[in-house]
Each structure stands twice: as structure tokens, then as C-alpha cells.
Design an enzyme around this catalytic site. Structure first.
Site, PDB file in Angstrom:
ATOM      1  N   ASN A 206       0.761  -1.234   0.090  1.00 24.09           N
ATOM      2  CA  ASN A 206      -0.160   0.153  -0.029  1.00 24.09           C
ATOM      3  C   ASN A 206       0.816   1.264   0.211  1.00 24.09           C
ATOM      4  OD1 ASN A 206       0.750   0.509   2.793  1.00 24.09           O
ATOM      5  ND2 ASN A 206      -0.874  -0.770   3.544  1.00 24.09           N
ATOM      6  N   LYS A 208       1.539   3.704   2.207  1.00 28.18           N
ATOM      7  CA  LYS A 208       2.324   3.564   3.275  1.00 28.18           C
ATOM      8  C   LYS A 208       3.618   2.699   3.346  1.00 28.18           C
ATOM      9  CE  LYS A 208       2.128   2.969   8.432  1.00 28.18           C
ATOM     10  NZ  LYS A 208       2.948   1.793   8.621  1.00 28.18           N
ATOM     11  N   GLU A 209       3.259   1.462   2.935  1.00 29.44           N
ATOM     12  CA  GLU A 209       4.349   0.401   2.821  1.00 29.44           C
ATOM     13  C   GLU A 209       5.559   0.973   1.912  1.00 29.44           C
ATOM     14  OE1 GLU A 209       1.949  -3.473   4.191  1.00 29.44           O
ATOM     15  OE2 GLU A 209       1.913  -2.525   2.081  1.00 29.44           O
ATOM     16  N   ASP A 276      -5.429  -8.753   1.818  1.00 31.74           N
ATOM     17  CA  ASP A 276      -5.441  -9.894   1.645  1.00 31.74           C
ATOM     18  C   ASP A 276      -6.247 -10.257   0.537  1.00 31.74           C
ATOM     19  OD1 ASP A 276      -3.678 -10.443   3.843  1.00 31.74           O
ATOM     20  OD2 ASP A 276      -5.598 -10.625   5.343  1.00 31.74           O
TER      21      ASP A 276
END
Length: 327
Positions: A206, A208-209, A276
Site C-alpha cells: 500500500n 504507506k508501505e 489480503d
């Protein structure tokens, strides 16, 4: 994009897809209740529990999504010889998920227990041991994966939740072995050490990652995401990236193709488990020979179903077909 072709695939051909999920298996427990007063023992709210549920979490939730979508799904990871581990095995069996790849270890089964008062999470209790899996356990894990590749797989998912399965040594061995068999590897990353995912076919962070591995964080704009993705692909030797961007949708960045897919308007209750679902549906498309851009479209559509539900949720074949018809 041929939506009829996608509908036919979801409704008729997912049962032919063979996918192995490797990663950190979890049990998600929820206690739902109401809060009407403060405890006289300490300044904390008292939650009167009305109902409780248990669901598959982490890598297990990825497998759950794939099982509900009708594909042939197996899972590899580790659990403990405890009550929570037995509950997980029962849930896998009832959902027709092949759990022969789960190692019974001397560590506790990773379990997240949440207490919900109304729609507000009051507390979370974690039962876990995050030490890296190595030695005999790692050898058994890699041996099982090699066996599944020999039997025939269409795709392998690495679902990393930072609980010890996805070490650099394990990930690199898995990716190299999959490529010997011509099997694509799709990674859901965790943390900042992305070199362990080097040479993976797809990675699905995402925003943020992906910001956590950049020198300078970016905003949620198309061009910024494209530039960052190419930088990350080069830095970590990754072939393709699919970035989930919350309200801005999803972006697929490949060496010769870029696709920005806007989110479907939806009231958001809970983003738990949405990542997921995204990797599960995307992997299902790739396993079934669907073009990456169309697989990303399906993944984005499935996420719109999940975020409208409270708690960890797995999208079903019927729900995805209905979303596809209504989009």
C-alpha cells in the site's frame, strides 16, 4: 477489458487454478459487546460481551479468499500445538483448504484478539512469537513447497506479516525454486527489508508501505506513484508493482505498462483484510491467465466489497460476480 470474459472466468474457471499461499498464518478473534459504564476497579470501560467470532487472519485470510473464490488452494506456514492452532486446522478443513504445509511448532499460534464496543475497538491482545523460522522447520517448509511445485502450481503467494516465515533466506529460496518451474511469485510485503523479495514477479504494497522504503515519502498522486514504483523496482530488483492507494484506488506499474484504476465509491467501515483480498484476487487472475491489468481491476473491485464490511472479511465468488455485474 472484456467484462463478460472476466465474469465467465470467475463463474466457471477458477476451480482449475492451483495456488499455494506461504506466510504468517493467524487467527482473528472478536468479542463484540456494548459499553454502558466505567469499571470501579480502574478507569476503563466495561464491555458487556454479546457475541464472539473467529476468522482466518494474515496469510490464512488470503487462503480463505481464494477458497471462497473456488480455486484449489493450499497453505504453508506454522502454528502452535495449542487450542488456537486446532481451531485454525478445523477452519481450514471446513473450507477445503489443504493445510498439509502447516508446521506444528513449539511457538504459540499467532492470534489477534479484539474487543469491540459498538463499532469502536476497545482493546487488542496479541498471542505470538516472531522469531525467524530456520533450521529443521525451514527445511521442512521448503521441502513441502518443492513437492507442491512438482505436483503443479499456477501461482505462489508470499504473505509476509513479519512473524518469522518470510526470512530473506526462505524468500530467496522460494522465489528461485518457483522460477525454475515457471511459477510466478506475488508478494505482500512487510517492513523495509525488501531485498528479500528480489526477483519476485509482483509485489503489492500500500502507499504507506512503499513510502517506508523510499528516501523521500510521496503523496497520493499518479505521477509520484509511477516514479516511486520505478525507483523501487530498480532498487530491489522487482519485476512489477501494484500499489493500493486507499481512496485513490490502485496502480499497476510494469516495465512497459502503467494502469491507474480508480476506487469504486463505497462507504468504508473497515479496511481490515482488504490487502489480503487484493493479493488473493490479483493472484487468481494471474494464475488463470488473465492479463495483469484486468487482474488488477478485479482485485480493486473485490476490495470495494471488503471495506464495506466490519472486521476481517473474505469476498466470495458470488459477491465478486455481483460486483462485476454492477460496476
Amino acid at each position: 477489458m472484456d467484462k463478460k470474459k472476466l465474469y465467465d472466468f470467475i463463474s466457471q474457471h477458477t476451480s482449475q487454478c492451483k495456488i499455494l499461499v506461504v506466510g504468517d498464518v493467524m487467527l482473528d478473534k472478536y468479542y463484540y459487546g456494548e459499553v454502558t459504564r466505567i469499571s470501579p476497579e480502574a478507569p476503563v470501560p466495561i464491555t458487556h460481551v454479546l457475541t464472539e467470532t473467529e476468522t482466518l487472519g494474515g496469510a490464512a485470510n488470503v487462503a480463505h479468499n481464494l477458497a471462497l473464490l473456488g480455486c484449489q488452494i493450499s497453505i504453508a506456514g506454522c502454528i502452535g500445538d495449542d487450542f488456537h492452532g486446532k481451531n485454525l486446522l478445523e477452519k481450514f478443513k471446513s473450507r477445503h483448504i489443504d493445510a498439509k504445509g502447516l508446521l506444528i511448532t513449539d511457538r504459540p499460534t499467532t492470534t489477534k484478539l479484539r474487543i469491540i464496543g459498538g463499532h469502536q475497538q476497545m482493546m487488542r491482545l496479541d498471542f505470538e512469537e516472531s522469531a525467524p523460522i530456520s533450521g529443521v522447520y525451514a527445511k521442512q517448509l521448503l521441502g513441502y513447497i518443492s513437492q507442491k511445485l512438482e505436483e503443479g502450481l499456477d501461482c505462489l503467494i508470499l504473505s509476509d506479516y513479519g512473524k518469522g516465515i518470510c526470512t530473506e533466506e526462505n524468500c530467496q529460496e522460494i522465489i528461485a525454486t518457483c522460477h525454475k518451474y515457471g511459477v510466478p511469485v506475488i508478494v505482500d510485503p512487510k517492513g523495509t527489508h525488501w531485498m528479500k523479495y528480489a526477483h519476485a514477479d509482483y509485489i503489492t504494497p500500500n502507499l504507506k508501505e512503499i513510502n517506508e522504503v523510499l528516501t523521500e515519502p510521496i503523496g497520493n498522486e499518479d505521477k509520484a506513484v509511477e516514479t516511486a514504483a520505478h525507483e523501487v523496482m530498480k532498487k530491489f530488483q522487482l519485476q512489477n508493482i501494484m500499489v493500493t492507494r486507499s481512496e485513490a484506488g490502485l496502480s499497476l506499474i510494469c516495465p512497459k505498462e502503467i494502469e491507474h484504476i480508480p476506487t469504486k465509491a463505497q462507504e468504508v467501515f473497515d479496511v481490515s483484510g482488504a490487502g489480503d483480498t487484493v493479493i488473493a484476487v490479483f493472484a487468481l487472475g494471474i494464475a488463470g491467465g488473465i492479463a495483469p491489468r484486468d487482474s488488477a481491476y478485479l482485485a480493486n473491485l473485490a476490495a470495494s466489497v471488503v471495506v464495506a464490511k466490519l472486521g476481517t472479511y473474505a469476498v466470495s465468488q458470488k459477491e465478486l460476480m455481483e460486483a462485476l455485474q454492477g460496476d
